[in-house]
Structure formats: C-alpha cells, structure tokens
Design an enzyme around this catalytic site. Structure first.
Site, mmCIF file in Angstrom:
data_model
loop_
_atom_site.group_PDB
_atom_site.id
_atom_site.type_symbol
_atom_site.label_atom_id
_atom_site.label_comp_id
_atom_site.label_asym_id
_atom_site.label_seq_id
_atom_site.Cartn_x
_atom_site.Cartn_y
_atom_site.Cartn_z
ATOM 1 N N HIS A 133 0.829 -1.216 0.000
ATOM 2 C CA HIS A 133 0.000 0.000 0.000
ATOM 3 C C HIS A 133 0.869 1.274 0.000
ATOM 4 C CE1 HIS A 133 -3.465 -2.506 1.128
ATOM 5 N NE2 HIS A 133 -2.879 -2.872 2.242
HETATM 6 O O1 RIB Z 1 -5.423 0.144 4.472
HETATM 7 C C1 RIB Z 1 -4.018 0.117 4.359
HETATM 8 C C2 RIB Z 1 -3.396 1.197 5.153
HETATM 9 O O2 RIB Z 1 -3.699 1.024 6.526
HETATM 10 C C3 RIB Z 1 -1.852 1.191 5.072
HETATM 11 O O3 RIB Z 1 -1.372 2.504 5.198
HETATM 12 C C4 RIB Z 1 -1.464 0.383 6.283
HETATM 13 O O4 RIB Z 1 -0.167 0.738 6.772
HETATM 14 C C5 RIB Z 1 -2.508 0.815 7.272
HETATM 15 O O5 RIB Z 1 -2.087 2.054 7.832
#
Ligand code: RIB
Ligand code: CA
Length: 320
Positions: A236
């Site tokens: 992500h």
């Molecule tokens: O949904 C994914 C996000 O939520 C990413 O930034 C992960 O690190 C959590 O913070």
C-alpha cells in the site's frame, strides 16, 4: 532535482517500505508519526527503528496526534502485530525524535521549503490538524500523495479503507482543502503484493537491509493471507511514494471524492464520482442524473506491478 517531501506515517510494515523507498528517491525533509496501525508511542518507536536499521540518520522524526479528531481511536494489531512491526527482531534505535510536534514540524517546514509535498500513509489526523491550526498552510503545500480510500472495496469494512476509516473527519478536512491530491487506494494497492516470488527477489539482493525487509514482508504477508486470503502483503504505502517518482507505475483519473461521515454501512468510505461527466454536461434538474461536483483529486485507477517492483528492488540494492 528530487521532490521535497514529508512522509507522515503509522509504521506498520508497509509504512516502513515507504520510508525505505522515499529516503532514496525523495528529498525527505522529515518523517512525522501518527496514531493508526498501533498507538502513537509504537508508531513513533517503529519509525525510529526503520530510520536506524536503514542507516537514515539525520532524517528528523516528529511525533504527532495520538488520536483521531472526533471518533474513538482504532488500531490494526491483527495486521501488523502488537508492536506494529512484528517479525524480525530490530535493534533499539539510537535516533531520537525531535522536540517538536508533527503539526508544528509540518507548518515550519512548509514555511521554509518551497514546493513541499506531503506523503501521508496513515490516518490523516496530523495533516488535518495542521490545516486547521494553520489555514494558510494549504497555499504552501504543492501536492499530497496519500495512501488511503478506495475507488471500490474497503478493508476495514466492506466500504471503508483503514486510513480513512480511522479518522474520516480528518480525511474530509484534507479532501476539502483545495490542495492537489493524488489518492492511491485499495483498488490499486491490493494489486501489488509481496508474493513468495517477490520476497525471493528481495532476498537475492543479499544485503542486511533486504534480509530484514524480506522477514518483515514474510510476517506481513502471512497476516494478510490469513485475514483476506491474499497471495502477498499489499504494498500500500510505498505506492504513494512511487506516485511521485515514476509516472509509469500508476494511472490516475481526476474525479470528485467525498468522505462519508454519517453512513450506517458506509461510514469512512471515499465516495469517488467516476461517472466521466463534466458537471456542465448535466442539465440542472428534470433528469435522473444528479450533477457532480468538480474533481478535487486524482484517483489511481491502474497500476503496473512489475514497474513498481523494478523500482523498489533497485532501491533496496542501494542499502547496506
Ligand atoms: O489500508 C491500508 C493502510 O492502513 C496502510 O497505510 C497500512 O499501513 C494501514 O495504515
Ligand atoms: Ca500506513
């Protein structure tokens, strides 16, 4: 000339990957930490550990908001473990945090640095608090490249992605700020996974940083396999960095994004108006299509997985 940026994060395994990628590809003016995956005390300790094991000494770390603007705090130890960075044993960091709140650090850096970019990859509480405390800050931020939301499905709920769901009011402040935004959401980040093959590529780099990264990705991938049946931990957060450094990694479309603050089933959703119309195309009233709002973000609609990994693996070879 690399882009001047602050990475605002809640480490978090994928936040750690964003820091490693950004430290070598952006002019990182600082790292600010926020509540999120785990409480602020742990996200801050984890940011210090990542800076230390990657040898990024000299990058200031400022701790920020320890809870959302309105809702109760939520965390995700089921994904990242109780420490927020479970997996390999990381050394206690020597690097300390600066004696300045993240909100003040963001405001001061924005005053001192032209063309500053923000890369928030956790809940948007620090950015929103800074914008509320210092409204003129909006004119000093060139662009926000954030990991959060989704064009389609959620992860914390069927409709909402964690970073937005953890502080929807903060997200509303950011998306109504007028600052240019790149939104990198689950609809693309879930397509870039640390599969066993990718982790083997990381290990083949052969340096100590890559060894630790592979072990972090092992833990993270196992958790996401158990929770969502994924083949590899979703990358992500580093995608929010990649969006600023390589235009071939992600494809964007301008559209209006609104944050659901009241929905029984959709609280925390990023409602993206993907209807491909200009507001002027819709005659006022008398038809079945409601006029949309002008675009307030570029939303990622496609990603080149191979291109991302080429970039990420190449950067890992530059570490000790
Ligand atoms: O949904 C994914 C996000 O939520 C990413 O930034 C992960 O690190 C959590 O913070
Ligand atoms: Ca994060």
């Amino acid at each position: 000339m690399s882009i001047a940026a602050i990475i605002d994060c809640d480490p978090g395994h994928d936040d750690a990957m964003a820091i490693l990628l950004g430290a070598r590809t952006l002019d990182v003016k600082g790292i600010t930490t926020v509540h999120g995956n785990v409480p602020l005390s742990l996200t801050t300790l984890n940011a210090r550990k990542v800076v230390a094991f990657a040898g990024l000494n000299g990058v200031p770390i400022a701790a920020g908001m320890d809870r959302p603007l309105v809702r109760e705090a939520i965390h995700a130890p089921e994904v990242h473990g109780q420490s927020g960075l479970d997996g390999p044993e990381l050394p206690e960091p020597a690097v300390a945090i600066v004696d300045e709140h993240a909100v003040e650090f963001i405001k001061r850096t924005a005053a001192e640095v032209d063309d500053l970019h923000l890369v928030p990859v956790g809940p948007l509480t620090n950015v929103a608090a800074a914008l509320r405390r210092y409204p003129q800050l909006a004119e000093r931020i060139a662009q926000i490249s954030l990991m959060g939301g989704s064009l389609t499905f959620g992860n914390s709920t069927p409709a909402a992605e964690f970073n937005i769901w953890a502080d929807p009011d903060a997200a509303h402040v950011v998306f109504t700020s007028g600052i240019p935004i790149k939104m990198i959401g689950l609809n693309v980040t879930r397509q870039v996974g640390a599969t066993p093959e990718r982790r083997a590529q990381v290990r083949r780099i052969g340096n100590e940083t890559a060894r630790i990264v592979a072990e972090l990705l092992d833990f993270y991938s196992e958790r996401l396999k158990k929770l969502f049946g994924l083949k590899g931990g979703s990358m992500h957060d580093p995608l929010a960095v990649a969006a600023l450094i390589d235009s071939d990694v992600l494809r964007f479309e301008p559209m209006h994004v609104s944050i659901e603050l009241r929905g029984e089933h959709t609280y925390g959703m990023t409602l993206c108006d993907y209807r491909h119309h200009e507001p002027s195309d819709i005659e006022a009233g008398g038809n079945g299509i409601l006029r949309g709002e002008p675009a307030n973000a570029e939303v990622a609609i496609g990603v080149n997985d191979d291109r991302f990994w080429e970039l990420f693996l190449d950067v890992l070879t530059t570490y000790p």
